[in-house]
Structure formats: structure tokens, C-alpha cells
Scaffold this motif. Structure first.
Motif, PDB file in Angstrom:
ATOM      1  N   HIS A  10      32.949  70.105  39.179  1.00  0.00           N
ATOM      2  CA  HIS A  10      32.314  68.801  39.367  1.00  0.00           C
ATOM      3  C   HIS A  10      32.123  68.078  38.049  1.00  0.00           C
ATOM      4  CE1 HIS A  10      28.722  71.519  38.875  1.00  0.00           C
ATOM      5  NE2 HIS A  10      28.294  70.517  38.120  1.00  0.00           N
ATOM      6  N   VAL A  11      31.716  66.819  38.153  1.00  0.00           N
ATOM      7  CA  VAL A  11      31.352  66.027  36.983  1.00  0.00           C
ATOM      8  C   VAL A  11      29.966  65.448  37.188  1.00  0.00           C
ATOM      9  CG1 VAL A  11      33.701  65.467  36.289  1.00  0.00           C
ATOM     10  CG2 VAL A  11      32.500  63.949  37.870  1.00  0.00           C
ATOM     11  N   ASN A  12      29.290  65.213  36.074  1.00  0.00           N
ATOM     12  CA  ASN A  12      27.960  64.614  36.072  1.00  0.00           C
ATOM     13  C   ASN A  12      28.044  63.299  35.306  1.00  0.00           C
ATOM     14  OD1 ASN A  12      25.257  64.083  34.669  1.00  0.00           O
ATOM     15  ND2 ASN A  12      24.657  65.662  36.120  1.00  0.00           N
ATOM     16  N   LEU A  13      27.781  62.196  35.988  1.00  0.00           N
ATOM     17  CA  LEU A  13      27.855  60.864  35.398  1.00  0.00           C
ATOM     18  C   LEU A  13      26.462  60.285  35.230  1.00  0.00           C
ATOM     19  CD1 LEU A  13      30.756  59.380  37.581  1.00  0.00           C
ATOM     20  CD2 LEU A  13      30.930  60.688  35.452  1.00  0.00           C
ATOM     21  N   HIS A  14      26.277  59.536  34.140  1.00  0.00           N
ATOM     22  CA  HIS A  14      24.992  58.893  33.858  1.00  0.00           C
ATOM     23  C   HIS A  14      25.182  57.374  33.846  1.00  0.00           C
ATOM     24  CE1 HIS A  14      22.943  62.584  31.759  1.00  0.00           C
ATOM     25  NE2 HIS A  14      23.437  62.870  32.953  1.00  0.00           N
ATOM     26  N   PRO A  15      25.357  56.743  35.017  1.00  0.00           N
ATOM     27  CA  PRO A  15      25.579  55.300  35.054  1.00  0.00           C
ATOM     28  C   PRO A  15      24.307  54.525  34.737  1.00  0.00           C
ATOM     29  CG  PRO A  15      25.344  56.146  37.274  1.00  0.00           C
ATOM     30  CD  PRO A  15      25.363  57.346  36.362  1.00  0.00           C
ATOM     31  N   GLN A  16      24.498  53.323  34.214  1.00  0.00           N
ATOM     32  CA  GLN A  16      23.353  52.435  33.991  1.00  0.00           C
ATOM     33  C   GLN A  16      22.871  51.849  35.311  1.00  0.00           C
ATOM     34  OE1 GLN A  16      23.677  49.780  30.467  1.00  0.00           O
ATOM     35  NE2 GLN A  16      25.639  50.782  30.101  1.00  0.00           N
ATOM     36  N   ASN A  17      23.814  51.448  36.156  1.00  0.00           N
ATOM     37  CA  ASN A  17      23.480  50.911  37.480  1.00  0.00           C
ATOM     38  C   ASN A  17      23.703  52.020  38.495  1.00  0.00           C
ATOM     39  OD1 ASN A  17      23.305  49.602  39.961  1.00  0.00           O
ATOM     40  ND2 ASN A  17      24.201  47.701  39.185  1.00  0.00           N
ATOM     41  N   LEU A  18      22.654  52.773  38.722  1.00  0.00           N
ATOM     42  CA  LEU A  18      22.767  53.964  39.561  1.00  0.00           C
ATOM     43  C   LEU A  18      23.118  53.606  40.999  1.00  0.00           C
ATOM     44  CD1 LEU A  18      22.458  57.035  39.651  1.00  0.00           C
ATOM     45  CD2 LEU A  18      20.017  56.721  40.032  1.00  0.00           C
ATOM     46  N   GLN A  19      22.519  52.557  41.538  1.00  0.00           N
ATOM     47  CA  GLN A  19      22.750  52.209  42.931  1.00  0.00           C
ATOM     48  C   GLN A  19      24.180  51.744  43.180  1.00  0.00           C
ATOM     49  OE1 GLN A  19      20.885  52.638  45.738  1.00  0.00           O
ATOM     50  NE2 GLN A  19      19.592  53.857  44.358  1.00  0.00           N
ATOM     51  N   ALA A  20      24.760  51.021  42.221  1.00  0.00           N
ATOM     52  CA  ALA A  20      26.145  50.581  42.391  1.00  0.00           C
ATOM     53  C   ALA A  20      27.087  51.778  42.430  1.00  0.00           C
ATOM     54  CB  ALA A  20      26.533  49.623  41.271  1.00  0.00           C
ATOM     55  N   MET A  21      26.861  52.767  41.552  1.00  0.00           N
ATOM     56  CA  MET A  21      27.701  53.960  41.553  1.00  0.00           C
ATOM     57  C   MET A  21      27.480  54.773  42.826  1.00  0.00           C
ATOM     58  SD  MET A  21      30.064  55.391  39.609  1.00  0.00           S
ATOM     59  CE  MET A  21      29.809  55.036  37.857  1.00  0.00           C
ATOM     60  N   ALA A  45      18.149  60.276  40.223  1.00  0.00           N
ATOM     61  CA  ALA A  45      19.361  61.100  40.280  1.00  0.00           C
ATOM     62  C   ALA A  45      19.714  61.418  41.728  1.00  0.00           C
ATOM     63  CB  ALA A  45      19.175  62.390  39.485  1.00  0.00           C
ATOM     64  N   TYR A  46      21.023  61.586  41.948  1.00  0.00           N
ATOM     65  CA  TYR A  46      21.551  61.939  43.258  1.00  0.00           C
ATOM     66  C   TYR A  46      22.648  62.986  43.079  1.00  0.00           C
ATOM     67  CZ  TYR A  46      19.308  57.616  44.828  1.00  0.00           C
ATOM     68  OH  TYR A  46      18.400  56.618  45.093  1.00  0.00           O
ATOM     69  N   PHE A  47      22.662  63.993  43.955  1.00  0.00           N
ATOM     70  CA  PHE A  47      23.725  64.982  43.981  1.00  0.00           C
ATOM     71  C   PHE A  47      24.547  64.739  45.246  1.00  0.00           C
ATOM     72  CE2 PHE A  47      20.645  66.703  41.116  1.00  0.00           C
ATOM     73  CZ  PHE A  47      21.370  67.430  40.187  1.00  0.00           C
ATOM     74  N   LEU A  48      25.867  64.565  45.078  1.00  0.00           N
ATOM     75  CA  LEU A  48      26.732  64.120  46.168  1.00  0.00           C
ATOM     76  C   LEU A  48      27.816  65.148  46.451  1.00  0.00           C
ATOM     77  CD1 LEU A  48      27.302  60.460  44.889  1.00  0.00           C
ATOM     78  CD2 LEU A  48      25.409  61.320  46.279  1.00  0.00           C
ATOM     79  N   ARG A  49      28.133  65.338  47.716  1.00  0.00           N
ATOM     80  CA  ARG A  49      29.163  66.291  48.113  1.00  0.00           C
ATOM     81  C   ARG A  49      30.247  65.608  48.943  1.00  0.00           C
ATOM     82  NH1 ARG A  49      24.917  66.887  51.744  1.00  0.00           N
ATOM     83  NH2 ARG A  49      25.491  67.197  53.949  1.00  0.00           N
ATOM     84  N   ALA A  61      27.527  64.421  40.448  1.00  0.00           N
ATOM     85  CA  ALA A  61      26.092  64.253  40.234  1.00  0.00           C
ATOM     86  C   ALA A  61      25.893  62.953  39.461  1.00  0.00           C
ATOM     87  CB  ALA A  61      25.505  65.432  39.474  1.00  0.00           C
ATOM     88  N   LEU A  62      24.934  62.163  39.894  1.00  0.00           N
ATOM     89  CA  LEU A  62      24.627  60.881  39.258  1.00  0.00           C
ATOM     90  C   LEU A  62      23.200  60.897  38.749  1.00  0.00           C
ATOM     91  CD1 LEU A  62      26.055  58.438  41.971  1.00  0.00           C
ATOM     92  CD2 LEU A  62      27.247  59.362  39.961  1.00  0.00           C
ATOM     93  N   MET A  63      23.025  60.495  37.500  1.00  0.00           N
ATOM     94  CA  MET A  63      21.698  60.423  36.898  1.00  0.00           C
ATOM     95  C   MET A  63      21.633  59.156  36.049  1.00  0.00           C
ATOM     96  SD  MET A  63      19.851  63.352  34.551  1.00  0.00           S
ATOM     97  CE  MET A  63      20.151  64.539  35.861  1.00  0.00           C
ATOM     98  N   LYS A  64      20.647  58.349  36.270  1.00  0.00           N
ATOM     99  CA  LYS A  64      20.561  57.079  35.546  1.00  0.00           C
ATOM    100  C   LYS A  64      20.540  57.338  34.043  1.00  0.00           C
ATOM    101  CE  LYS A  64      18.232  53.756  37.340  1.00  0.00           C
ATOM    102  NZ  LYS A  64      17.142  52.877  37.845  1.00  0.00           N
ATOM    103  N   GLY A  65      21.393  56.605  33.310  1.00  0.00           N
ATOM    104  CA  GLY A  65      21.482  56.868  31.879  1.00  0.00           C
ATOM    105  C   GLY A  65      22.209  55.799  31.105  1.00  0.00           C
TER     106      GLY A  65
END
Length: 296
Positions: free
Chosen positions: A138-149, A170-174, A183-187
Motif C-alpha cells: 500500500h501507499v500512504n498519502l498526505h494530501p492537503q485537501n483530504l476530502q477531495a482525495m 485520516a482515512y484507511f481505504l480498501r 491510507a490518507l492523512m491530512k498533510g
């Protein structure tokens, strides 16, 4: 067991200004095996013996190239292609970017992350190293716009939410039975880490030993995460991206299971065994690249 247009996470491509250093590090520390070279790209795989699960691209600066997503067959590929086009994301290639796959296309997603969706990953005739991970996970991304991602992965690519951390943190997606492929975490707008499955916690101790032999160290771990339940250890590779090795990841076989919700200040979602200073952990990452999109 895929339930949407994406069946699994396929590969990650990283741009590096010192490709031989990056390849040597991936072989010596992570245990990947080189499978092929083409132009300015080096392809590597784990014990899964695929043409590529990791791609290093010789480029002027470090950066994230593409994140590869394997479609759920030809119908999944066609559906994803139509949805991406309808959503207005720029298509950068109507065909696969790299050799070793049957068909695919690539596009610019949210926050300039590049994605390739493809089918038919080819196998590679390699003998895995003695410390090769089982496969890319998996990959873990830290988007600025969490909801858009989040909307991109859930509404367009049909990922499901396994765990939610805090209020829009943060959200963990399958995309299959595994707890998370994304995995998405605001960043800051970068990729924090790419992750590889290993056999057991013993392998996490061994990677710590290999790092020590190279005058390097673990960034964090081993830890037991609450979200996903996996045991994990992390280190930083030469590009600046973080690498995770993990074992014992939760599997979810109920497609309709509601997300597990964690308060952000409940550190057990991140680590059950000890308390870490996450400021250093989150200070590493790799921004999307702006040049040399594909292997040439």
C-alpha cells in the motif's frame, strides 16, 4: 476479493537523482530484485516475482512518479477510464506507461499525483533475495485537501472506508479484503510511505539489523497499529520517502462493514505498544514529480 473497479495496488514509481544509489538501497535493505531496465527506468520486484512493483526513474530531482493501480479486469479498466475522463482529470497517456503490463492508461489525479490504472501485470523470472518482502502492499498519502482525495478514491474508484481517524484527519481505504491499500492523512501534499508485506515480526528485526550494518536506523517501530492491526517498522530511503515493512494486517471479509472510528487523540490507532514523537515521523515524504513522467 475485489468489489470495485480496482483489484489491488500494483506499484510505485519514484524519481531519483541518484538511481544507482536508490537501486542498491532497495536491493540491500528492502530485498527487492532488479527485473529489467528500459531507458531511464529500473524495474524491481519482491518475492511476488512481477515485472515491477517498484520503478526508479533517473530524473533531475527526487519525486513521486506514478502510483500503479491494478484494475478489476478489462471491465474495471474500461469503467475507470470512462469515469476518470468524465471527472475531468487530465489523461497523460492512453496506453500503459511501462512495459510488463497488458493495457492501461495514466492521468493526473488530485493534487498532481500521477496514477496509472492497468491490467495484466506480467511475471518476472527472478530468484528472490533471501530477505525479499512477500509483495508490495500500500501507499500512504498526505494530501492537503483530504476530502477531495477521499472523494476521488471512494466515489470514482469505489474504495471503501475501513477506519476513520478524528474529525477529517485520516482515512484507511480498501479495494479488496485487505484493511487498506491506500491510507490518507491530512498533510503537506506528499506521499509519506510505500509499504511491503513480510512474513512476521522477525523480519522487522532483520531490517533493523541491515540498516545498522549500513550505519542507518529505523525511523519508527516495530509498532502494533490499532487501525489495521498490523505490526510495522519504518525507515527512510535515499529519495526521502519512508518505507514500511509490515505483517499481520487485518482482513475484512464483510464488504458492508461500517468504518471503525477512532478519536484523533487516542494514540492506539497508530501504536498500541508505546508512544512516539510523530513530528519526526511525519517530517519525511516525497512530493509528486514535475518532470520525466514516464520511462523514456
Amino acid at each position: 476479493m475485489a468489489f470495485g473497479v480496482i483489484s489491488e495496488i500494483g506499484y510505485v514509481a519514484l524519481h531519483t537523482s541518484d538511481i544507482e544509489q536508490s537501486v542498491a538501497h532497495a536491493q540491500d535493505i528492502l530485498g527487492l530484485k532488479e527485473t529489467a531496465r528500459s531507458g531511464n527506468a529500473v524495474f524491481l520486484s519482491s518475492a511476488a516475482k512481477r515485472h515491477h512493483e517498484m520503478v526508479y526513474i533517473d530524473a533531475p530531482a527526487h519525486g513521486v512518479g506514478q502510483i500503479g493501480l491494478i484494475a478489476n479486469g478489462k471491465p474495471g479498466l474500461d469503467t475507470a477510464r470512462r469515469r476518470i475522463r468524465d471527472a475531468g482529470f487530465p489523461i497523460i497517456s492512453e496506453t500503459a506507461l511501462h512495459p510488463g503490463v497488458a493495457d492501461g492508461f495514466a492521468f493526473v489525479g488530485p493534487e498532481n499525483f500521477l496514477f496509472e490504472i492497468y491490467i495484466g501485470p506480467e511475471s518476472a523470472g527472478i530468484i528472490p533475495s533471501g530477505h525479499a518482502p512477500d509483495r508490495f502492499g500500500h501507499v500512504n498519502l498526505h494530501p492537503q485537501n483530504l476530502q477531495a482525495m477521499l472523494t476521488f478514491f471512494v466515489d470514482i474508484l469505489e474504495f471503501r472506508v475501513s477506519d476513520i481517524i478524528g474529525d477529517d484527519f485520516a482515512y484507511f481505504l480498501r479495494c479488496n479484503a485487505e484493511h487498506h491499500g491506500i491510507a490518507l492523512m491530512k498533510g503537506k501534499g506528499w506521499m509519506h510511505h510505500h509499504a511491503w508485506q513480510v512474513q512476521s515480526i522477525a523480519e522487522l528485526g532483520k531490517v533493523g539489523d541491515r540498516l545498522h550494518e549500513h550505519d542507518l536506523r529505523l525511523l519508527m517501530g516495530p509498532v502494533r497499529h490499532g487501525a489495521g492491526h498490523n505490526i510495522a517498522a519504518y525507515y527512510v530511503e535515499p529519495t526521502g520517502a519512508v518505507v514500511e515493512l509490515y505483517a499481520d494486517l487485518e482482513h475484512i471479509y464483510d464488504d458492508e462493514r461500517p468504518p471503525v472510528i477512532w478519536p484523533k487523540d487516542d494514540r492506539a490507532w497508530a501504536t498500541k505498544w508505546s508512544i512516539y514523537d510523530f513530528s519526526e515521523f511525519r517530517s519525511h515524504g516525497l512530493f509528486p514529480a514535475t518532470e520525466a513522467v514516464a520511462a523514456k
